[in-house]
Design an enzyme around this catalytic site. Structure first.
Site, short mmCIF file in Angstrom:
data_model
loop_
_atom_site.label_atom_id
_atom_site.label_comp_id
_atom_site.label_asym_id
_atom_site.label_seq_id
_atom_site.Cartn_x
_atom_site.Cartn_y
_atom_site.Cartn_z
N HIS A 23 1.18 -1.85 0.37
CA HIS A 23 -0.36 -0.16 0.13
C HIS A 23 1.23 1.04 0.21
CE1 HIS A 23 -3.77 2.50 1.99
NE2 HIS A 23 -3.17 3.09 1.48
N HIS A 25 1.05 4.67 -2.16
CA HIS A 25 0.83 5.84 -3.34
C HIS A 25 2.40 6.73 -3.82
CE1 HIS A 25 -3.04 5.64 -2.51
NE2 HIS A 25 -2.88 5.43 -1.21
N HIS A 207 -9.29 1.27 -1.60
CA HIS A 207 -9.36 1.83 -0.36
C HIS A 207 -10.70 2.15 0.47
CE1 HIS A 207 -5.71 3.25 -0.73
NE2 HIS A 207 -5.73 4.08 -0.32
N GLU A 210 -11.20 3.84 6.59
CA GLU A 210 -9.90 4.43 6.28
C GLU A 210 -10.85 5.31 7.35
OE1 GLU A 210 -8.12 6.74 3.81
OE2 GLU A 210 -5.97 7.14 5.06
N ASP A 288 1.63 3.72 2.92
CA ASP A 288 0.73 4.95 2.49
C ASP A 288 1.44 5.88 1.56
OD1 ASP A 288 -1.45 5.22 1.56
OD2 ASP A 288 -2.56 6.11 3.21
N ASP A 289 1.79 7.24 2.38
CA ASP A 289 2.48 7.87 1.84
C ASP A 289 3.43 8.78 2.40
OD1 ASP A 289 0.38 8.95 -0.34
OD2 ASP A 289 -0.59 8.99 1.80
#
Ligand code: HPA
Ligand code: ZN
Length: 347
Positions: A23, A25, A207, A210, A288-289
């Protein structure tokens, strides 16, 4: 925060465990230094004086407050070389964390809506991914992700523009994802395009759960027929859903430091990752980021180990889950799981 000597030893041990990141981005790996470099290269004006000012702006209250900065930051990405530089920087970084395989989401609409051709995006990402496979030994896949705050028609137009490239990137582009503002954009909004992508033979993730309710996880499974849920932490609000996740061994790609930064949890010690793991859910740890949330994959493992008191066996299980939940062929999974068993027993 400085690490005590025993934490340094733990870091070294976890680093050596072969792990997959599922996961991630790619636009969320844009570090402020590279943001400024690309802005200068492309003549893009940034509303920040320097990298410290960018970092100081990373005070998020919820998902949307992050997305506003994330989309603004992506405006410096213009050329094939930019997408290559972004991706290569991420791959070098995770190589140092012991990541052996990455399944990477990218948001074409963030770029095509600014006039960047989708061909440019694919070409830059793919050049870096193939180079990293050959030079660093990291395998990877791409998950083309639709922005859920936009319409399904827009997603269909994006799919149509990408399909002519499928043959050229068949070694990489294996799946489809769904990201951006969750609340008010439920999975069923994209039922038709997910059905089309299933027909086309793509792997499907989305997603869900969340910021959105457990019910979005249920509809992602029942309506979109995804193989994996990104985040999914709100599933624990619904005991029957939790049983389904356990019985069907549906992987959740959990992102602990992201959840902390976006106020999904107020303290990492309150995160339900360990509870889910101990209940038998196939949970994985992901970043994630990472440029925005203060930690790459190894930082996420270590922060959870500390805050949730994870045992060595649980950390190995989390690494094994990441390999098992990947879309790698069974032979590659088996080889990596064998390597994991060996690494786990080494001091
Ligand atoms: N949630 C939704 N959309 C996103 C995220 C996320 O955590 N990161 C990048 N796009
Ligand atoms: Zn995400």
């Amino acid at each position: 925060m400085s690490l005590a000597p025993q934490d340094t030893a733990l870091r070294t041990w976890v680093r050596r465990l072969p792990k997959a990141e599922l996961h991630l981005h790619i636009e969320g790996t844009l570090e402020p230094e590279l943001m400024f470099e690309l802005a200068a290269r492309n003549g893009v004006a940034l509303p920040y004086a320097d990298v410290d000012a960018v970092r100081a702006a990373y005070q998020f209250t919820d998902l949307q407050s992050f997305l506003d900065l994330y989309y603004a930051g992506a405006s410096v990405l213009m050329t094939e070389q930019d997408f290559y530089d972004l991706t290569m920087a991420y791959l070098r970084r995770i190589h140092a964390d012991g990541v052996v395989h990455a399944e990477i989401m990218f948001d074409p609409q963030t770029h095509t809506h600014r006039g960047i051709p989708i061909e440019t995006v694919f070409a830059g990402l793919a050049r870096a991914l193939r180079e990293a496979r050959d030079t660093l030994g990291i395998s990877s896949y791409l998950l083309l992700s639709f922005l859920r705050h936009l319409s399904q028609d827009d997603a269909f137009a994006t799919l149509e523009s990408a399909l002519p490239l499928r043959d050229a990137y068949q070694d990489l582009w294996i799946g489809i994802g769904l990201d951006s503002a969750e609340l008010g954009n439920p999975p069923e909004k994209f039922a038709d395009i997910y059905a089309r992508c299933a027909e086309l033979g793509f792997m499907l993730v989305a997603h869900a759960g969340e910021e959105g309710p457990a019910d979005y996880v249920r509809t992602a499974l029942d309506t979109l027929h995804v193989a994996r849920i990104d985040h999914g932490v709100r599933s624990s609000d619904d005991p029957a859903l939790l049983q389904t996740l356990i019985q069907r061994q549906i992987p959740l790609t959990v992102c602990p430091l992201s959840n902390l930064k976006l106020a999904v949890v107020s303290r990492l010690a309150d995160h339900n990752l360990a509870q889910l793991l101990r209940a038998g859910v196939l949970v994985t740890i992901n970043s994630d980021d990472p440029a925005y949330f203060g930690g790459y994959l190894l930082d996420n493992y270590l922060a959870c180990a500390q805050a949730l008191d994870l045992s060595h066996d649980e950390l190995v299980t989390l690494a094994a889950n990441s390999l098992n939940a990947s879309f790698l062929p069974i032979a590659a999974k088996t080889r990596l799981l064998d390597q994991l068993t060996l690494a786990a027993t080494q001091a």
